[in-house]
Structure formats: C-alpha cells, structure tokens
Design a protein around this motif. Structure first.
Motif, PDB file in Angstrom:
ATOM      1  N   SER A  27       0.822  -1.213   0.000  1.00 22.49           N
ATOM      2  CA  SER A  27       0.000   0.000   0.000  1.00 22.49           C
ATOM      3  C   SER A  27       0.855   1.263   0.000  1.00 22.49           C
ATOM      4  CB  SER A  27      -0.932   0.013   1.220  1.00 22.49           C
ATOM      5  OG  SER A  27      -0.170  -0.067   2.421  1.00 22.49           O
ATOM      6  N   ALA A  28       2.161   1.125   0.256  1.00 20.93           N
ATOM      7  CA  ALA A  28       3.091   2.247   0.260  1.00 20.93           C
ATOM      8  C   ALA A  28       4.448   1.747  -0.218  1.00 20.93           C
ATOM      9  CB  ALA A  28       3.210   2.842   1.659  1.00 20.93           C
ATOM     10  N   PRO A  29       5.284   2.629  -0.756  1.00 23.53           N
ATOM     11  CA  PRO A  29       6.574   2.185  -1.302  1.00 23.53           C
ATOM     12  C   PRO A  29       7.409   1.356  -0.338  1.00 23.53           C
ATOM     13  CG  PRO A  29       6.139   4.432  -1.954  1.00 23.53           C
ATOM     14  CD  PRO A  29       5.048   4.062  -0.996  1.00 23.53           C
ATOM     15  N   ARG A  30       7.427   1.724   0.940  1.00 24.75           N
ATOM     16  CA  ARG A  30       8.293   1.010   1.891  1.00 24.75           C
ATOM     17  C   ARG A  30       7.876  -0.461   2.051  1.00 24.75           C
ATOM     18  NH1 ARG A  30       5.013   4.354   4.825  1.00 24.75           N
ATOM     19  NH2 ARG A  30       3.553   3.317   6.260  1.00 24.75           N
ATOM     20  N   ASP A  31       6.598  -0.774   1.743  1.00 23.38           N
ATOM     21  CA  ASP A  31       6.154  -2.166   1.855  1.00 23.38           C
ATOM     22  C   ASP A  31       6.918  -3.080   0.909  1.00 23.38           C
ATOM     23  OD1 ASP A  31       4.307  -1.197   3.644  1.00 23.38           O
ATOM     24  OD2 ASP A  31       2.613  -1.246   2.237  1.00 23.38           O
ATOM     25  N   LEU A  32       7.425  -2.521  -0.194  1.00 23.01           N
ATOM     26  CA  LEU A  32       8.133  -3.338  -1.176  1.00 23.01           C
ATOM     27  C   LEU A  32       9.491  -3.817  -0.671  1.00 23.01           C
ATOM     28  CD1 LEU A  32       7.269  -1.177  -4.284  1.00 23.01           C
ATOM     29  CD2 LEU A  32       6.551  -3.544  -3.938  1.00 23.01           C
ATOM     30  N   LEU A  33       9.993  -3.204   0.368  1.00 18.33           N
ATOM     31  CA  LEU A  33      11.303  -3.590   0.901  1.00 18.33           C
ATOM     32  C   LEU A  33      11.288  -4.984   1.511  1.00 18.33           C
ATOM     33  CD1 LEU A  33      12.339  -0.190   2.543  1.00 18.33           C
ATOM     34  CD2 LEU A  33      13.046  -1.116   0.324  1.00 18.33           C
ATOM     35  N   THR A  34      10.101  -5.501   1.791  1.00 17.68           N
ATOM     36  CA  THR A  34       9.993  -6.842   2.384  1.00 17.68           C
ATOM     37  C   THR A  34       9.330  -7.833   1.435  1.00 17.68           C
ATOM     38  OG1 THR A  34       7.878  -6.249   3.420  1.00 17.68           O
ATOM     39  CG2 THR A  34       9.890  -5.891   4.717  1.00 17.68           C
ATOM     40  N   LYS A  35       9.203  -7.465   0.174  1.00 18.32           N
ATOM     41  CA  LYS A  35       8.555  -8.345  -0.798  1.00 18.32           C
ATOM     42  C   LYS A  35       9.518  -8.685  -1.934  1.00 18.32           C
ATOM     43  CE  LYS A  35       4.062  -6.252   0.257  1.00 18.32           C
ATOM     44  NZ  LYS A  35       3.648  -7.319   1.177  1.00 18.32           N
ATOM     45  N   THR A  82       9.028   9.701  -3.525  1.00 21.58           N
ATOM     46  CA  THR A  82       9.756   8.687  -2.769  1.00 21.58           C
ATOM     47  C   THR A  82      10.530   7.803  -3.728  1.00 21.58           C
ATOM     48  OG1 THR A  82       8.040   8.632  -1.062  1.00 21.58           O
ATOM     49  CG2 THR A  82       9.563   6.775  -1.130  1.00 21.58           C
ATOM     50  N   LYS A  83      11.790   7.548  -3.427  1.00 23.37           N
ATOM     51  CA  LYS A  83      12.616   6.618  -4.197  1.00 23.37           C
ATOM     52  C   LYS A  83      12.979   5.443  -3.303  1.00 23.37           C
ATOM     53  CE  LYS A  83      14.946   9.967  -7.238  1.00 23.37           C
ATOM     54  NZ  LYS A  83      14.659   9.354  -8.551  1.00 23.37           N
ATOM     55  N   ILE A  84      12.852   4.247  -3.831  1.00 21.31           N
ATOM     56  CA  ILE A  84      13.279   3.069  -3.076  1.00 21.31           C
ATOM     57  C   ILE A  84      14.111   2.168  -3.981  1.00 21.31           C
ATOM     58  CG2 ILE A  84      11.243   3.144  -1.581  1.00 21.31           C
ATOM     59  CD1 ILE A  84      10.337   0.578  -3.105  1.00 21.31           C
ATOM     60  N   GLU A  85      14.951   1.359  -3.364  1.00 20.83           N
ATOM     61  CA  GLU A  85      15.767   0.389  -4.075  1.00 20.83           C
ATOM     62  C   GLU A  85      15.589  -0.959  -3.397  1.00 20.83           C
ATOM     63  OE1 GLU A  85      19.685   1.464  -5.333  1.00 20.83           O
ATOM     64  OE2 GLU A  85      19.297   3.600  -5.054  1.00 20.83           O
ATOM     65  N   PRO A  86      14.500  -1.653  -3.710  1.00 21.94           N
ATOM     66  CA  PRO A  86      14.231  -2.931  -3.044  1.00 21.94           C
ATOM     67  C   PRO A  86      15.236  -4.004  -3.433  1.00 21.94           C
ATOM     68  CG  PRO A  86      12.723  -2.619  -4.864  1.00 21.94           C
ATOM     69  CD  PRO A  86      13.497  -1.340  -4.737  1.00 21.94           C
ATOM     70  N   GLU A  87      15.429  -4.963  -2.538  1.00 21.13           N
ATOM     71  CA  GLU A  87      16.245  -6.119  -2.875  1.00 21.13           C
ATOM     72  C   GLU A  87      15.576  -6.873  -4.016  1.00 21.13           C
ATOM     73  OE1 GLU A  87      19.154  -7.274  -1.748  1.00 21.13           O
ATOM     74  OE2 GLU A  87      19.405  -5.468  -0.520  1.00 21.13           O
ATOM     75  N   ALA A  88      16.378  -7.382  -4.940  1.00 24.47           N
ATOM     76  CA  ALA A  88      15.821  -8.039  -6.116  1.00 24.47           C
ATOM     77  C   ALA A  88      16.184  -9.519  -6.129  1.00 24.47           C
ATOM     78  CB  ALA A  88      16.336  -7.370  -7.385  1.00 24.47           C
ATOM     79  N   ARG A  89      15.193 -10.350  -6.365  1.00 27.77           N
ATOM     80  CA  ARG A  89      15.460 -11.774  -6.545  1.00 27.77           C
ATOM     81  C   ARG A  89      16.051 -12.032  -7.925  1.00 27.77           C
ATOM     82  NH1 ARG A  89      10.633 -15.567  -5.272  1.00 27.77           N
ATOM     83  NH2 ARG A  89      12.359 -17.054  -5.307  1.00 27.77           N
ATOM     84  N   LEU A  90      15.762 -11.123  -8.853  1.00 29.10           N
ATOM     85  CA  LEU A  90      16.314 -11.223 -10.209  1.00 29.10           C
ATOM     86  C   LEU A  90      16.689  -9.831 -10.678  1.00 29.10           C
ATOM     87  CD1 LEU A  90      16.811 -12.717 -12.974  1.00 29.10           C
ATOM     88  CD2 LEU A  90      14.452 -12.094 -13.546  1.00 29.10           C
ATOM     89  N   VAL A  91      17.901  -9.688 -11.210  1.00 32.06           N
ATOM     90  CA  VAL A  91      18.343  -8.461 -11.869  1.00 32.06           C
ATOM     91  C   VAL A  91      18.734  -8.825 -13.288  1.00 32.06           C
ATOM     92  CG1 VAL A  91      20.014  -6.574 -11.885  1.00 32.06           C
ATOM     93  CG2 VAL A  91      19.179  -7.474  -9.700  1.00 32.06           C
TER      94      VAL A  91
END
Length: 293
Positions: free
Chosen positions: A179-187, A211-220
């Motif tokens: 529901s917010a950008p920060r939620d993607l940091l755990t997905k 807002t800018k985020i750099e989530p961890e990626a399972r695939l790059v």
C-alpha cells in the motif's frame, strides 16, 4: 583521401566492432578491416586499438571521429536530397531510441510509415545508454525530457505515459499487495539494470511527495523481455511501462498495485540537431507529429 575508407573507419569506431559495422553495411569484416588499415597507412597514425575482444578509437582516432561524423551526415543528406524525386522523400533515416520507446511508440507505426514512403529506409537502433546522436551518426533520437540536450529540436510523441507496478496473482496471494513504497522492501522484486551498470531506483509520488526506493531483487537483468517473463511466472513485483503490461493486466495474468503512487509523466520526444533536414527525415518528423496529435 578515399571517402569509403573514412566512412568505414567511422562505422567501426561507432560500433566498436568490425563485425557489427560490416553487418550494418552488408560487407565482409575483412573488407572493413582493409579499409581501416589503408586509411591508417595513408595517415601514418593508428586510429583504432584492436584486441581479440574489442575495438576502440585511439586519441587520434577519436579526434578524427568527432570531426568526421557531422561531415559524413552532411554528405549523406546531400546525396539523399539529390536522389529525391519531386514530392517523394527518399533516403535512409537512422533513429536511436530506448527499447520501451521502440516497443510502445515506434514499432506500431513502422509498417504504416514505410508503406506511405516506399523510397525511405528506416534503421532503428534500440539502445538504453544515452548517446550523442550526431557523433554516433544518427539522424534523430528518442528520449524522455530529462535526457534531452538543450541544443536539440524536440517534438512530443504523444499522450502522457505512466509506470505500472505489477505482480502475478499468486505473488499477491502469498505476500499481499503493498500500500506504500516502503512495503516493497519486504517483498520479492525483479529489477532492470542498464548496460552502463546503473540499476535505477523505483520512483513514486503522491500528494506532491516523491519517494525513491531500491528494493532487494530476486532477479536483476538487462533484458526487458526476461523482466516481464519473470513477473508473469511469479518471481516478484515488477515496475514497467503501463503500455507493456496493459494486456496482461486485462487478462488477469498480472495485477496492478499502488496506482495512486504512479502519476502520469510526459511522453518521450523525437529530437534532432538541425532545422535543415533531408527529405526522408522531414517525412518521418511530419509523420510522427501527425500521429502524436
């Protein structure tokens, strides 16, 4: 001085490869290599550094390329102008554009343009890295406004665009919708990396707050097709142009989330360096203007 040898050198220096330059011209790599060797012998200076894996201009070669590219473009424009029949554009138009712009804007119009102007030949190079179109020998480029040089003439290529954040239904079911950008940091996420090595952050905006985020990626990956396939196969959340995923969303293969965080932004621009353009490029510019309107 042999103009064909100068043109061959410029092609090899731009493509950083004898093989790619030869393929563009429909000749053997050995022919391109001989042309460059002959030119170096006449000038008495090495123009290209060659290894088994790469080709790059020397300092002298780069200086020659910088001065030579605009002159070769002028020669090509002059030939195109002479070859024109009254009222019928002819010649080659070389366009440099990022892959999403090719897929979403140029590709749907190519067949119609070529049918309308049968004596015009298009060469469209899909390239993520920003290039100096004059130095690289292109007639025009397509980029979004943040990448446009100030001295270029630019025309908008249509209606505003927007990004979409999507995931397969099974990913939403397992991890929930953010529901917010920060939620993607755990997905789980899948992300693109440009050939330059830069992995762009994901940008979000709502109520004037960016807002800018750099989530961890399972695939790059550097491949847009692989990025989309991974999203469809349930690897994780993916950020893509809405036009690239619209059909998958409509079919239920992907679910769009956080739409209120992804406002529209201006379409890319077709840009070119001069108002004095060959008839083939003028036809392409006018055609794109008409379709954009």
């Amino acid at each position: 001085m042999n103009l064909a040898d100068l043109d061959a050198f410029a092609a090899v220096a731009r493509h950083r490869s004898f093989r790619r330059a030869a393929a563009k011209r429909g000749v053997a790599p050995s022919s391109m290599s001989k042309s460059v060797r002959d030119l170096e012998a006449r000038l008495g200076v090495r123009l290209l550094n060659r290894t088994t894996r790469s080709v790059a201009p020397t300092a002298a070669g780069q200086r020659l390329l910088d001065r030579l590219s605009p002159a070769l473009l002028e020669i090509a424009a002059a030939v195109d102008q002479v070859a024109d029949e009254p009222g019928e554009p002819a010649g080659t138009v070389r366009i440099n554009a990022p892959e999403p712009a090719v897929e979403l804007i140029l590709a749907p119009l190519v067949a119609e343009f070529l049918a309308t102007y049968p004596k015009v030949r298009l060469e469209i190079v899909a390239e993520a890295a920003f290039v100096d179109i004059v130095k690289a020998g292109f007639d025009a480029g397509v980029r979004w406004d943040e990448s446009l040089a100030q001295d270029m003439i630019a025309i908008s290529l249509g209606a505003p665009q927007r990004y979409a954040l999507v995931a397969a239904p099974e990913v939403i079911a397992q991890y929930g919708a953010p529901s917010a950008p920060r939620d993607l940091l755990t997905k789980p996420c899948v992300r693109i990396r440009f050939p330059s090595g830069v992995m762009p952050a994901w940008d979000f905006e709502r109520d004037g707050v960016t807002t800018k985020i750099e989530p961890e990626a399972r695939l790059v990956t550097t491949s847009l097709s692989l990025l989309l396939r991974a999203a469809l196969d349930g690897v994780g959340f993916c950020s893509a142009f809405e036009g690239q995923v619209r059909e998958h969303i409509a079919a239920g293969r992907l679910v769009s989330v956080m739409e209120d965080w992804l406002p529209p932004f201006p379409a890319p621009f077709l840009y070119y360096p001069s108002r004095d353009v060959p008839s083939a490029l003028r036809a392409f510019i006018d055609f794109m203007k008409q379709r954009a309107s």
